[in-house]
Scaffold this active site. Structure first.
Site, mmCIF file in Angstrom:
data_model
loop_
_atom_site.group_PDB
_atom_site.id
_atom_site.type_symbol
_atom_site.label_atom_id
_atom_site.label_comp_id
_atom_site.label_asym_id
_atom_site.label_seq_id
_atom_site.Cartn_x
_atom_site.Cartn_y
_atom_site.Cartn_z
ATOM 1 N N HIS A 122 8.757 3.350 8.556
ATOM 2 C CA HIS A 122 8.588 2.527 9.754
ATOM 3 C C HIS A 122 7.322 2.985 10.485
ATOM 4 C CE1 HIS A 122 9.734 -0.025 13.059
ATOM 5 N NE2 HIS A 122 9.482 0.962 13.884
ATOM 6 N N ARG A 160 23.378 -13.745 3.292
ATOM 7 C CA ARG A 160 22.632 -12.487 3.129
ATOM 8 C C ARG A 160 23.260 -11.560 2.099
ATOM 9 N NH1 ARG A 160 18.545 -11.027 6.446
ATOM 10 N NH2 ARG A 160 18.133 -12.501 8.092
ATOM 11 N N SER A 178 0.824 -1.214 0.000
ATOM 12 C CA SER A 178 0.000 0.000 0.000
ATOM 13 C C SER A 178 0.858 1.265 0.000
ATOM 14 C CB SER A 178 -0.994 0.002 1.167
ATOM 15 O OG SER A 178 -0.356 0.220 2.397
HETATM 16 C C1 GRF Z 1 3.907 -0.530 6.700
HETATM 17 O O1 GRF Z 1 3.256 -0.387 7.923
HETATM 18 C C2 GRF Z 1 5.314 -0.011 6.776
HETATM 19 O O2 GRF Z 1 5.464 1.073 7.640
HETATM 20 C C3 GRF Z 1 6.071 -1.197 7.306
HETATM 21 O O3 GRF Z 1 5.469 -2.302 6.709
HETATM 22 C C4 GRF Z 1 4.124 -1.999 6.359
HETATM 23 C C5 GRF Z 1 4.006 -2.256 4.887
HETATM 24 O O4 GRF Z 1 2.687 -2.096 4.431
HETATM 25 N N1 GRF Z 1 7.483 -1.064 7.044
HETATM 26 P P1 GRF Z 1 2.406 -1.984 2.870
HETATM 27 O O5 GRF Z 1 2.992 -3.240 2.245
HETATM 28 O O6 GRF Z 1 3.081 -0.738 2.367
HETATM 29 O O7 GRF Z 1 0.934 -1.935 2.738
#
Ligand code: GRF
Length: 214
Positions: A115, A71, A18
Site C-alpha cells: 500500500h 464478488r 512495477s
Molecule cells: C502501487 O503504488 C501499489 O502500492 C499500489 O498500487 C500501485 C501499483 O503499481 N497498491 P504497480 O502496478 O506495481 O506499478
C-alpha cells in the site's frame, strides 16, 4: 539440514506491474526463498502481463466483469486458478479488486499487499494527493498481511520518505514507488523464510517485535 524449498508465489495485478517486476527481479536470484510461479490479472490488457510473459512467467486472466456483483464467485474462480498451480503465497501488487472474506480466509497468513502510504495513515485510494493535502512531513509505503478489512492487516515492513515543500503528486508518487520496489522483495523474503509470525494482530520477525520502518 536440507535447504527449505523455495515458496511458490502468485502475484495478482491489475495494471502496470512495477512491484510485480521488482519481485520477479529479486526472485531471479536462486538464493531468494521464493519463486514467482504465476501472475494473474483481472484486466486482460494489463501492462504487467506482457512484462511477466517476457520474463518467462506463466500468466492467467480472470476477468471480473462476467461475475458482476458476485464478488465471491469471482474470488472462487481466482482461487481455482491459483490452487491448481500449488501456490504457497499470494502477493497483491496493484490488484484493484477488494477480495471477499472467503478468499482472505483461504490465504490467512500467506496473503500480502503493498500500500502506498504509511499505514494506518491514508488507507484507500489517492494516498499521495491526500498526504500532500494533509501537509504531512513523512509519507511512505507498507507491506502488510491482508485481512478482510481493507488496508488493515499486520504490518511486515514499512519505508518512510520525506515530503518536500515543492512536491506534486507525481514527484511524491515516484519517491514512494522507489521504496515500494525495495520493501516488497524484503517483506516477501521474510515471509517465505517463515520468519514472520503474527501475535495479537502484530508481526513478529524471528519472534521479536519487527523494526518495520526502514
Ligand atoms: C502501487 O503504488 C501499489 O502500492 C499500489 O498500487 C500501485 C501499483 O503499481 N497498491 P504497480 O502496478 O506495481 O506499478
Amino acid at each position: 539440514m536440507a535447504a527449505m524449498a523455495r515458496k511458490r508465489v502468485a502475484i495478482l495485478i491489475s495494471g502496470r506491474g512495477s512491484n510485480m517486476a521488482a519481485l520477479i527481479e529479486a526472485a531471479k536470484d536462486e538464493s531468494y526463498p521464493a519463486e514467482i510461479a504465476l501472475v494473474v490479472s483481472n484486466e486482460a490488457d494489463a501492462e504487467g502481463l506482457a512484462r511477466a510473459r517476457s520474463a518467462g512467467i506463466e500468466t492467467a486472466v480472470v476477468d471480473h466483469r462476467p461475475f458482476g456483483k458476485e464478488r465471491e464467485a469471482f474470488d472462487r474462480a481466482l482461487q481455482a486458478v491459483i490452487a491448481s498451480r500449488r501456490i504457497d503465497i499470494v502477493c497483491l501488487a496493484g490488484f484493484m479488486r477488494l477480495l471477499t472474506p472467503w478468499f482472505v480466509q483461504q490465504w490467512q497468513g500467506r496473503l500480502l499487499n503493498i500500500h502506498p502510504a504509511l499505514l494506518p495513515a491514508f488507507k484507500g485510494l489517492d494516498t499521495h494527493a491526500r498526504a500532500l493535502a494533509a501537509g504531512v512531513e513523512q509519507h511512505g509505503a507498507t507491506v502488510h498481511f491482508v485481512v478482510p478489512e481493507m488496508d488493515s492487516g499486520p504490518i511486515v515492513v514499512q519505508a518512510a520518505v520525506p515530503v518536500h515543500h515543492d512536491d506534486t503528486e507525481p514527484t511524491l508518487a515516484a519517491r514512494v514507488l522507489a521504496v515500494e520496489h525495495m520493501i516488497y522483495p524484503q517483506a516477501l523474503k521474510l515471509v517465505a523464510e517463515e520468519r514472520v509470525t503474527i501475535a495479537s494482530g502484530r508481526c513478529l520477525i524471528d519472534g521479536k517485535p519487527a523494526e518495520t520502518i526502514c
